[in-house]
Design a protein around this motif. Structure first.
Motif, PDB file in Angstrom:
ATOM      1  N   UNK A 262       8.274  10.385 -54.660  1.00 48.37           N
ATOM      2  CA  UNK A 262       7.709   9.964 -53.371  1.00 48.37           C
ATOM      3  C   UNK A 262       8.271  10.831 -52.246  1.00 48.37           C
ATOM      4  N   UNK A 263       9.557  11.116 -52.290  1.00 50.96           N
ATOM      5  CA  UNK A 263      10.166  11.971 -51.266  1.00 50.96           C
ATOM      6  C   UNK A 263       9.580  13.371 -51.258  1.00 50.96           C
ATOM      7  N   UNK A 264       9.358  13.925 -52.432  1.00 56.65           N
ATOM      8  CA  UNK A 264       8.770  15.267 -52.522  1.00 56.65           C
ATOM      9  C   UNK A 264       7.346  15.255 -51.976  1.00 56.65           C
ATOM     10  N   UNK A 265       6.568  14.247 -52.339  1.00 57.06           N
ATOM     11  CA  UNK A 265       5.188  14.166 -51.849  1.00 57.06           C
ATOM     12  C   UNK A 265       5.134  14.007 -50.331  1.00 57.06           C
ATOM     13  N   UNK A 266       6.006  13.172 -49.784  1.00 55.08           N
ATOM     14  CA  UNK A 266       6.048  12.992 -48.330  1.00 55.08           C
ATOM     15  C   UNK A 266       6.468  14.299 -47.654  1.00 55.08           C
ATOM     16  N   UNK A 267       7.435  14.990 -48.225  1.00 60.34           N
ATOM     17  CA  UNK A 267       7.882  16.260 -47.662  1.00 60.34           C
ATOM     18  C   UNK A 267       6.804  17.328 -47.698  1.00 60.34           C
ATOM     19  N   UNK A 268       6.105  17.427 -48.802  1.00 63.81           N
ATOM     20  CA  UNK A 268       5.028  18.418 -48.907  1.00 63.81           C
ATOM     21  C   UNK A 268       3.892  18.117 -47.938  1.00 63.81           C
ATOM     22  N   UNK A 269       3.522  16.854 -47.848  1.00 64.32           N
ATOM     23  CA  UNK A 269       2.440  16.472 -46.937  1.00 64.32           C
ATOM     24  C   UNK A 269       2.840  16.730 -45.488  1.00 64.32           C
ATOM     25  N   UNK A 270       4.035  16.324 -45.129  1.00 62.97           N
ATOM     26  CA  UNK A 270       4.513  16.558 -43.762  1.00 62.97           C
ATOM     27  C   UNK A 270       4.631  18.041 -43.450  1.00 62.97           C
ATOM     28  N   UNK A 271       5.112  18.814 -44.401  1.00 63.19           N
ATOM     29  CA  UNK A 271       5.232  20.258 -44.202  1.00 63.19           C
ATOM     30  C   UNK A 271       3.886  20.928 -44.037  1.00 63.19           C
ATOM     31  N   UNK A 272       2.919  20.502 -44.828  1.00 63.09           N
ATOM     32  CA  UNK A 272       1.580  21.081 -44.726  1.00 63.09           C
ATOM     33  C   UNK A 272       0.976  20.829 -43.350  1.00 63.09           C
ATOM     34  N   UNK A 273       0.998  19.567 -42.913  1.00 59.88           N
ATOM     35  CA  UNK A 273       0.386  19.256 -41.624  1.00 59.88           C
ATOM     36  C   UNK A 273       1.184  19.836 -40.462  1.00 59.88           C
ATOM     37  N   UNK A 274       2.492  19.918 -40.600  1.00 68.90           N
ATOM     38  CA  UNK A 274       3.302  20.548 -39.563  1.00 68.90           C
ATOM     39  C   UNK A 274       2.989  22.032 -39.432  1.00 68.90           C
ATOM     40  N   UNK A 275       2.880  22.723 -40.555  1.00 73.37           N
ATOM     41  CA  UNK A 275       2.556  24.152 -40.536  1.00 73.37           C
ATOM     42  C   UNK A 275       1.147  24.385 -40.013  1.00 73.37           C
ATOM     43  N   UNK A 276       0.226  23.503 -40.391  1.00 75.37           N
ATOM     44  CA  UNK A 276      -1.163  23.627 -39.918  1.00 75.37           C
ATOM     45  C   UNK A 276      -1.226  23.475 -38.402  1.00 75.37           C
ATOM     46  N   UNK A 277      -0.534  22.497 -37.876  1.00 74.35           N
ATOM     47  CA  UNK A 277      -0.511  22.264 -36.429  1.00 74.35           C
ATOM     48  C   UNK A 277       0.125  23.451 -35.706  1.00 74.35           C
ATOM     49  N   UNK A 278       1.205  23.966 -36.252  1.00 77.40           N
ATOM     50  CA  UNK A 278       1.881  25.119 -35.651  1.00 77.40           C
ATOM     51  C   UNK A 278       0.949  26.335 -35.604  1.00 77.40           C
ATOM     52  N   UNK A 279       0.259  26.607 -36.702  1.00 71.89           N
ATOM     53  CA  UNK A 279      -0.623  27.776 -36.746  1.00 71.89           C
ATOM     54  C   UNK A 279      -1.825  27.615 -35.816  1.00 71.89           C
ATOM     55  N   UNK A 280      -2.361  26.414 -35.707  1.00 72.60           N
ATOM     56  CA  UNK A 280      -3.477  26.206 -34.783  1.00 72.60           C
ATOM     57  C   UNK A 280      -3.039  26.463 -33.348  1.00 72.60           C
ATOM     58  N   UNK A 281      -1.878  25.963 -32.976  1.00 71.52           N
ATOM     59  CA  UNK A 281      -1.375  26.211 -31.620  1.00 71.52           C
ATOM     60  C   UNK A 281      -1.078  27.686 -31.405  1.00 71.52           C
ATOM     61  N   UNK A 282      -0.511  28.340 -32.405  1.00 72.40           N
ATOM     62  CA  UNK A 282      -0.181  29.761 -32.284  1.00 72.40           C
ATOM     63  C   UNK A 282      -1.443  30.592 -32.080  1.00 72.40           C
ATOM     64  N   UNK A 283      -2.469  30.329 -32.868  1.00 70.91           N
ATOM     65  CA  UNK A 283      -3.706  31.094 -32.743  1.00 70.91           C
ATOM     66  C   UNK A 283      -4.442  30.777 -31.448  1.00 70.91           C
ATOM     67  N   UNK A 284      -4.282  29.562 -30.944  1.00 76.24           N
ATOM     68  CA  UNK A 284      -4.905  29.214 -29.671  1.00 76.24           C
ATOM     69  C   UNK A 284      -4.224  29.975 -28.529  1.00 76.24           C
ATOM     70  N   UNK A 285      -2.907  30.110 -28.588  1.00 76.88           N
ATOM     71  CA  UNK A 285      -2.159  30.809 -27.540  1.00 76.88           C
ATOM     72  C   UNK A 285      -2.236  32.322 -27.699  1.00 76.88           C
ATOM     73  N   UNK A 286      -2.373  32.811 -28.920  1.00 80.86           N
ATOM     74  CA  UNK A 286      -2.424  34.247 -29.201  1.00 80.86           C
ATOM     75  C   UNK A 286      -3.677  34.554 -30.015  1.00 80.86           C
ATOM     76  N   UNK A 287      -4.813  34.651 -29.338  1.00 78.70           N
ATOM     77  CA  UNK A 287      -6.047  34.878 -30.092  1.00 78.70           C
ATOM     78  C   UNK A 287      -6.004  36.207 -30.841  1.00 78.70           C
ATOM     79  N   UNK A 288      -6.619  36.249 -32.008  1.00 79.95           N
ATOM     80  CA  UNK A 288      -6.546  37.458 -32.822  1.00 79.95           C
ATOM     81  C   UNK A 288      -7.318  38.641 -32.243  1.00 79.95           C
ATOM     82  N   UNK A 289      -8.304  38.403 -31.380  1.00 85.77           N
ATOM     83  CA  UNK A 289      -9.071  39.506 -30.791  1.00 85.77           C
ATOM     84  C   UNK A 289      -8.952  39.428 -29.274  1.00 85.77           C
ATOM     85  N   UNK A 290      -8.453  40.492 -28.680  1.00 86.49           N
ATOM     86  CA  UNK A 290      -8.319  40.535 -27.229  1.00 86.49           C
ATOM     87  C   UNK A 290      -9.506  41.296 -26.629  1.00 86.49           C
ATOM     88  N   UNK A 291      -9.562  41.306 -25.327  1.00 87.07           N
ATOM     89  CA  UNK A 291     -10.652  41.998 -24.635  1.00 87.07           C
ATOM     90  C   UNK A 291     -10.605  43.499 -24.916  1.00 87.07           C
TER      91      UNK A 291
END
Length: 78
Positions: free
Chosen positions: A14-43
């Protein structure tokens, strides 16, 4: 107070599953914010791509393309 081996294994699984799930959603949230602040294509990148394709980009055309790309990415996130 003794706890059987089966309960320990269950707690660890149960601890491993909770850790993996939390890590996945944490990393997903971090990457979405990062890409929003630093778009891959600039002007500037868009301008050079258009020039490589043989087009002479005007400021209006660049802003239209950037806005359409932003709108498309917003629709993808919904």
């Amino acid at each position: 107070m003794t706890v059987s081996t089966g309960i320990w294994i269950l707690i660890v699984v149960i601890g491993v599953l909770v850790g993996l799930t939390g890590g996945f959603f944490g990393a997903r949230h971090y990457m979405q914010n990062y890409l929003k602040q630093n778009p891959p294509i600039s002007e500037e990148m868009l301008r050079s791509m258009m020039m490589q394709m043989g087009q002479r980009p005007s400021e209006k055309k660049l802003h239209q393309m950037l806005n359409s790309m932003k709108a498309a990415s917003k629709n993808d996130n919904k």
